[in-house]
Design a protein around this motif. Structure first.
Motif, PDB file in Angstrom:
ATOM      1  N   THR A 614      19.766  11.218 -35.043  1.00 43.68           N
ATOM      2  CA  THR A 614      20.261  11.985 -36.137  1.00 43.68           C
ATOM      3  C   THR A 614      21.634  11.519 -36.925  1.00 43.68           C
ATOM      4  OG1 THR A 614      19.194  14.111 -35.558  1.00 43.68           O
ATOM      5  CG2 THR A 614      20.882  14.261 -37.326  1.00 43.68           C
ATOM      6  N   MET A 615      22.453  11.279 -35.797  1.00 45.04           N
ATOM      7  CA  MET A 615      23.841  10.604 -36.271  1.00 45.04           C
ATOM      8  C   MET A 615      23.679   9.366 -36.930  1.00 45.04           C
ATOM      9  SD  MET A 615      26.864   9.671 -33.632  1.00 45.04           S
ATOM     10  CE  MET A 615      25.906   8.133 -33.009  1.00 45.04           C
ATOM     11  N   LEU A 616      22.988   8.304 -36.204  1.00 44.93           N
ATOM     12  CA  LEU A 616      22.847   6.970 -36.806  1.00 44.93           C
ATOM     13  C   LEU A 616      22.030   7.107 -38.126  1.00 44.93           C
ATOM     14  CD1 LEU A 616      21.765   4.970 -33.926  1.00 44.93           C
ATOM     15  CD2 LEU A 616      23.929   5.176 -34.614  1.00 44.93           C
ATOM     16  N   ALA A 617      21.201   7.984 -38.402  1.00 48.90           N
ATOM     17  CA  ALA A 617      20.476   8.110 -39.834  1.00 48.90           C
ATOM     18  C   ALA A 617      21.641   8.579 -40.629  1.00 48.90           C
ATOM     19  CB  ALA A 617      19.346   9.208 -39.611  1.00 48.90           C
ATOM     20  N   VAL A 618      22.510   9.779 -40.363  1.00 48.89           N
ATOM     21  CA  VAL A 618      23.583  10.257 -41.301  1.00 48.89           C
ATOM     22  C   VAL A 618      24.260   9.180 -41.716  1.00 48.89           C
ATOM     23  CG1 VAL A 618      25.538  11.769 -41.372  1.00 48.89           C
ATOM     24  CG2 VAL A 618      23.180  12.435 -40.455  1.00 48.89           C
ATOM     25  N   ILE A 619      24.851   8.389 -40.626  1.00 49.38           N
ATOM     26  CA  ILE A 619      25.811   7.243 -40.739  1.00 49.38           C
ATOM     27  C   ILE A 619      25.266   6.074 -41.412  1.00 49.38           C
ATOM     28  CG2 ILE A 619      27.328   5.570 -39.716  1.00 49.38           C
ATOM     29  CD1 ILE A 619      27.804   7.189 -37.119  1.00 49.38           C
ATOM     30  N   THR A 689      33.165   4.016 -37.500  1.00 49.35           N
ATOM     31  CA  THR A 689      32.668   4.176 -39.025  1.00 49.35           C
ATOM     32  C   THR A 689      33.890   4.033 -39.953  1.00 49.35           C
ATOM     33  OG1 THR A 689      30.722   4.855 -38.081  1.00 49.35           O
ATOM     34  CG2 THR A 689      31.079   4.693 -40.481  1.00 49.35           C
ATOM     35  N   ASP A 690      34.837   4.943 -39.533  1.00 46.50           N
ATOM     36  CA  ASP A 690      35.940   5.138 -40.339  1.00 46.50           C
ATOM     37  C   ASP A 690      36.740   3.840 -40.494  1.00 46.50           C
ATOM     38  OD1 ASP A 690      37.826   6.656 -41.598  1.00 46.50           O
ATOM     39  OD2 ASP A 690      39.078   7.011 -39.648  1.00 46.50           O
ATOM     40  N   TYR A 691      36.993   2.932 -39.603  1.00 43.96           N
ATOM     41  CA  TYR A 691      37.453   1.542 -39.770  1.00 43.96           C
ATOM     42  C   TYR A 691      36.510   0.740 -40.333  1.00 43.96           C
ATOM     43  CZ  TYR A 691      41.162   3.084 -36.585  1.00 43.96           C
ATOM     44  OH  TYR A 691      42.231   3.986 -36.080  1.00 43.96           O
ATOM     45  N   GLU A 692      35.314   0.870 -40.106  1.00 44.87           N
ATOM     46  CA  GLU A 692      34.376   0.113 -40.653  1.00 44.87           C
ATOM     47  C   GLU A 692      34.534   0.171 -42.167  1.00 44.87           C
ATOM     48  OE1 GLU A 692      31.752  -2.869 -39.947  1.00 44.87           O
ATOM     49  OE2 GLU A 692      32.101  -1.472 -38.386  1.00 44.87           O
ATOM     50  N   VAL A 693      34.361   1.614 -42.889  1.00 43.00           N
ATOM     51  CA  VAL A 693      34.393   1.875 -44.289  1.00 43.00           C
ATOM     52  C   VAL A 693      35.733   0.984 -44.896  1.00 43.00           C
ATOM     53  CG1 VAL A 693      34.400   3.549 -45.729  1.00 43.00           C
ATOM     54  CG2 VAL A 693      32.790   3.548 -44.085  1.00 43.00           C
ATOM     55  N   PHE A 694      36.925   1.448 -44.122  1.00 48.11           N
ATOM     56  CA  PHE A 694      37.946   1.088 -44.791  1.00 48.11           C
ATOM     57  C   PHE A 694      38.044  -0.657 -44.764  1.00 48.11           C
ATOM     58  CE2 PHE A 694      42.784   0.748 -43.214  1.00 48.11           C
ATOM     59  CZ  PHE A 694      43.125   0.477 -44.498  1.00 48.11           C
TER      60      PHE A 694
END
Length: 795
Positions: A614-619, A689-694
């Motif tokens: 579920t987490m991977l799908a959301v991300i 993911t925070d840093y990835e998006v950044f």
């Protein structure tokens, strides 16, 4: 996250959104300007409200520790929960809270008459303590026969045990037992008596006490450390204090709200440390991006900005960094919310703490921090320290980071292979990862409850501290069952005693058989004219309920509750129990510390795939929307999985194998706390993911503007690396500080998060990302139906 830096070639100041989309999107722009205008006009009332809210929340936070529970490990409807519930009443020496009183007389032994006198004095003092509400006792001081008392006398002849039944409910017991234990230690230690109250309630009461003290120590270490790192990043006192205030506010609001929630529902003791650790890291992290962006926007307004200029700078900051903070926070909240799929209160509690503290970090960063920015304005640079470093977007700063990424992209295969091999080597030990519920080893050896636990192991056998508890329920009183039923129960008892790994079986059946081999429970029948001996009556009341319908049999294993041999023994006990339960009129429940841990592990294991899936799908969906790319989200998820595996490997080396644990001062239990892996996977995927998006959003922004596959990676790295590195340093500092002052589960979480963030900000961001993007080239940005950006002159 992303951060459009001032002065870049691709976008003018304030022009680009942090997620790579134009910052001037109508809704976002209107909301940003409206918030900037409101916080400017109402800055003083809002600042006063802020202070009042902190004071109220801070007072509430001081009440949280007393409301927390050390429970939350029982699986709803499980065998272990059913067993625990059925022994809380109707037995001697058992109650709503069951305790074991361990008394060690260092100056006298069993052959000295003073030994018995001194032990009875301690027992009398404890049973009369109004705070304990002891209903009855069973053990060394209640028995008269030498053989019966011998079962409660340690091998050294200096130690005695007494079982106590208390009317205290579990939550109250956990709150009051540490203080009662301290009073007992203060009273008897100078008399040569070591007195300990041992039970799950006593253990978790001590854990709560230690967590509260550790939290204070962690804050005393962390806050100055954060301030120092912020001073190095901002080069001004005002900016550093403003950022620190955001983190403190987020934590205070969270703990205050959790204190209210904890009075209406059970929350685990671990939520306080976990929420504080995450709140300080994320709250300060978010404020770092917002304040850094505000300083850049303010410099773009000229050397002496007016109040209107400050408002414009705040609006552009909210439209860019503010939007990023919201997007990042929503990602973390969504990922952490998947933990609610685990039907275990201890995990549910920590998920709630994480969601609440991140939500408050978002609100504080985009609603309250602008108030402070309006109040400070140009004074955000007050207290300048050292030589001012070039802005993050200037060529001097960019060239250093860009040169690193270009060097990697010149040999992408080599750097990618080296990085993945190194991470793979770290990940190999994760294949041996073992988990279990915490036991007494989570508290220091000098703690009285730990000392009592260790004494019981040493003197009565390693398995005696946590026996497997078999609870047998009968439809009729045991003395009314037929001879065939009694024989079936006796065979079951003998089968348990003969199981591999069982040292002994503690029950009342053996002495009862000596009275009547065919119908052993007949001696307990109220109408039986021949009353059994006093010691036998005491044992019967301890192992058989007063109505005669429930029997307790305790199987003592040959190792600790978490050991593989005792887990195998539990499986064998449950198999034998199923055979008895198959007969008419019998119900059998298996409990105790091992059963509780196995049941909790099973529900976590069963929930792991749904949580991760579920987490991977959301991300993936969030990153798909953010990057407008099919493959970049997949790259990000794969890189996070590699980082996660390496982190698990490091935890296994340190906490299971003991590598460096002595030097670092960490305890090793041979396993990880069972909630740590599932909690870490959601936390670290969220933060990574925070840093990835950044990073990737800034690369995408450049790629959209230039169409340059290689150059956009280098420029995006150059523009974001300083802030990513600074944020990572902050996170690592916070998590490491908590690891060194927390109890064992918090140590494991802290080290795990520190290692993962360090690997993510170095190996993943500096090497794996540019190498993989260089190999993927234009496939990085592929999206069905999307037109590729036109290539500009450049590299």
């Amino acid at each position: 996250m992303t951060e459009q830096t001032a002065g870049t070639a691709t976008m003018p100041p304030g022009g680009g959104g942090p997620d790579g989309a134009p910052g001037g999107h109508g809704y976002v722009a209107r909301l940003a300007h409206g918030t900037a205008r409101l916080t400017r006009r109402r800055r003083r009332p809002l600042a006063i409200l802020w202070i009042l809210l902190i004071l109220v929340a801070g007072y509430g936070a001081t009440q949280l520790a007393d409301a927390l529970s050390g429970g939350g490990w029982y699986v709803t409807g499980s065998d272990s929960q059913a067993a625990a519930q059925r022994v809380t009443r109707g037995f001697q020496g058992r109650g709503a809270t069951s305790l074991t009183l361990v008394v060690k007389d260092t100056g006298h032994d069993r052959d000295d008459p003073a030994f018995g006198t001194r032990v009875r004095g301690v027992v009398d003092r404890v049973t009369r303590d109004p705070g304990l509400k002891v209903s009855d006792s069973y053990g060394y001081t209640t028995l008269t026969g030498e053989k019966a008392r011998g079962a409660f006398l340690g091998k050294d002849g200096h130690t005695a045990l007494v079982r106590l039944g208390s009317r205290l409910d579990d939550g109250t017991a956990r709150r009051v037992l540490p203080q009662i234990q301290q009073e007992l230690s203060d009273t008897y230690e100078h008399q040569g008596l070591r007195v300990s109250l041992v039970s799950q309630a006593a253990l978790w009461g001590e854990v709560n006490h230690l967590s509260e003290r550790g939290l204070v120590r962690a804050e005393l270490i962390t806050l100055p450390l954060i301030a120092l790192v912020l001073l190095m990043l901002f080069r001004s006192v005002a900016a550093a204090l403003a950022s620190l205030l955001v983190g403190i506010t987020s934590v205070a609001f969270t703990l205050g709200l959790l204190a209210v929630i904890a009075r209406h529902t059970e929350l685990s003791v671990f939520v306080q440390n976990a929420a504080t650790m995450l709140g300080l890291g994320v709250g300060v992290d978010y404020s770092l991006f917002v304040i850094m962006r505000f300083k850049q926007e303010l410099r773009a307004e000229g050397p002496e900005p007016s109040a209107d200029a400050v408002e414009r700078a705040v609006a552009r900051t909210l439209r860019t960094s503010g939007e990023t903070v919201v997007a990042s926070g929503v990602t973390i909240v969504a990922a952490m919310s998947t933990l609610f799929l685990v039907d275990l209160n201890v995990i549910w509690s920590m998920a709630l703490g994480a969601v609440v503290v991140v939500a408050f970090s978002i609100l504080t960063s985009v609603l309250l921090l602008p108030v402070l920015l309006h109040l400070l304005g140009p004074r955000i640079e007050w207290g300048a320290i050292g030589r001012r470093t070039p802005a993050a977007g200037t060529p001097e700063r960019q060239s250093r980071w860009a040169s690193v990424s270009r060097a990697v992209m010149r040999r992408p295969v080599a750097f990618l292979l080296i990085s993945l091999v190194a991470m793979g080597v770290l990940a190999v030990p994760s294949l041996r990862l073992e988990t279990f519920t915490p036991d007494a080893r989570v508290v220091p050896t000098e703690a009285a409850v730990r000392e009592g636990y260790d004494t019981a192991k040493d003197q009565f056998g390693v398995g005696s501290a946590a026996p497997i508890q078999v609870v047998v329920e009968s439809d009729a009183p045991l003395w009314e069952r037929s001879a065939a039923d009694s024989a079936r129960l006796l065979r079951f008892h003998d089968e348990l005693a003969g199981l591999s790994g069982a040292v002994r079986v503690d029950s009342v059946l053996t002495p009862l058989r000596q009275v009547d081999a065919a119908r052993p429970f007949a001696a307990l029948e109220p109408r039986n004219a021949a009353a059994p001996p006093a010691d036998l009556r005491g044992a019967a009341r301890h192992f058989v309920s007063v109505d005669g319908r429930t029997l307790v049999v305790e199987v003592v294993g040959n190792d600790t509750a978490s050991s593989e041999s005792v887990r195998d023994l539990l499986a064998a006990v449950r198999t034998a129990s199923a055979h008895l339960a198959a007969a008419d009129g019998w119900r059998v429940y298996t409990g105790g510390e091992t059963a509780e841990g196995v049941d909790a592990n099973e529900v976590i294991s069963d929930s792991m795939l749904p949580v991760i899936g579920t987490m991977l799908a959301v991300i993936y969906l969030l990153l798909l929307v953010t990057f407008r790319s099919v493959f970049l989200p997949l790259e990000a998820i794969l890189m996070n999985l590699v980082s996660m595996a390496a982190t698990y490997g490091v935890l296994v080396l340190v906490f299971q194998d003991g590598w460096g644990s002595g030097l670092l001062g960490f305890d090793t239990s041979g396993y990880l706390t069972n909630f740590v892996p599932v909690l870490l996977v959601t936390l670290l995927f969220s933060l990574s993911t925070d840093y990835e998006v950044f990073l990737l959003s800034r690369i995408r922004e450049d790629h959209v503007a230039t169409g340059d596959d290689t150059g956009s990676v280098a420029r995006g790295m150059a523009a974001t690396a300083p802030l990513i590195s600074g944020a990572a340093v902050l996170m690592v500092a916070v998590f490491t500080a908590f690891a060194f002052v927390g109890i064992l589960p918090i140590q494991q979480i802290g080290i795990g998060m520190a290692v993962a963030i360090a690997l993510d900000a170095t190996v993943i961001r500096l090497l794996v990302v540019p190498a993989s993007m260089r190999l993927m080239t234009r496939w990085n940005w592929w999206m069905p139906g999307r037109k590729a950006p036109a290539r500009h002159a450049g590299e």
